[in-house]
Design an enzyme around this catalytic site. Structure first.
Site, mmCIF file in Angstrom:
data_model
loop_
_atom_site.group_PDB
_atom_site.id
_atom_site.type_symbol
_atom_site.label_atom_id
_atom_site.label_comp_id
_atom_site.label_asym_id
_atom_site.label_seq_id
_atom_site.Cartn_x
_atom_site.Cartn_y
_atom_site.Cartn_z
ATOM 1 N N GLY A 1 0.802 -1.217 0.000
ATOM 2 C CA GLY A 1 0.000 0.000 0.000
ATOM 3 C C GLY A 1 0.834 1.266 0.000
ATOM 4 O O GLY A 1 0.299 2.365 0.067
ATOM 5 N N CYS A 2 2.151 1.115 -0.073
ATOM 6 C CA CYS A 2 3.049 2.263 -0.119
ATOM 7 C C CYS A 2 3.590 2.398 -1.533
ATOM 8 O O CYS A 2 3.912 1.402 -2.172
ATOM 9 C CB CYS A 2 4.210 2.077 0.860
ATOM 10 N N ALA A 3 3.716 3.626 -2.014
ATOM 11 C CA ALA A 3 4.277 3.857 -3.340
ATOM 12 C C ALA A 3 5.757 3.474 -3.358
ATOM 13 O O ALA A 3 6.259 2.960 -4.349
ATOM 14 C CB ALA A 3 4.098 5.316 -3.740
ATOM 15 N N SER A 4 6.440 3.718 -2.249
ATOM 16 C CA SER A 4 7.848 3.348 -2.108
ATOM 17 C C SER A 4 7.921 1.966 -1.488
ATOM 18 O O SER A 4 6.935 1.456 -0.959
ATOM 19 C CB SER A 4 8.565 4.334 -1.184
#
Length: 142
Positions: A49-52
């Site tokens: 759920g994190c872009a990174s």
């Protein structure tokens, strides 16, 4: 309820008037954090759920509501490393029961992060908070 380490961060944010300075401070917090061992960069510690890319590795002492939660983390993005450092300050050293009582949106809101992070970063921060809450919940039931 916030730890002394988190209160120190909040005090620094109060002192820094300009958001650019606050942003740099978040990055500095991330730079000061030791890197996570490669052996802990595994699917079980990766936060979805994190872009990174983000990893949170728990260290839980004890079992049940009194289990003490600590964790380490890392990311491939410097600002996200700083956000991890803030979460470590917010949660590390609390019992599972105490961690579940933390109102993370309110505490993080004191820093003004809600107004200055992109929607992707905000979603990632929410995913990291949820991971910590899930760890606390599992520890409290162990």
């Amino acid at each position: 309820m916030a730890t002394e380490a988190f209160e120190d961060i909040a005090d620094t944010f109060d002192f820094l008037d300009d958001w650019e300075d606050r942003y740099r401070h978040v990055i500095d917090l991330g730079k000061a954090m030791p890197p996570l061992d490669e052996g802990l960069r595994v699917p079980a510690t990766k936060v979805e759920g994190c872009a990174s890319q983000v990893w949170l590795a728990p260290e839980i002492d004890g079992a049940g509501p009194g289990a003490v939660i600590r964790f380490r983390g890392d990311s491939d993005a410097m600002i996200v490393r700083g956000l991890i450092a803030i979460l470590i300050a917010l949660y590390s050293g609390l019992t599972a029961d105490e961690a579940l009582k933390v109102d993370a949106p309110a505490e993080l809101g004191r820093l003004g992060l809600n107004d200055h992070l992109s929607s992707q970063r905000s979603n990632g921060l929410s995913a990291m908070v949820q991971r910590v809450r899930d760890l606390a919940e599992a520890a409290s039931k162990a």
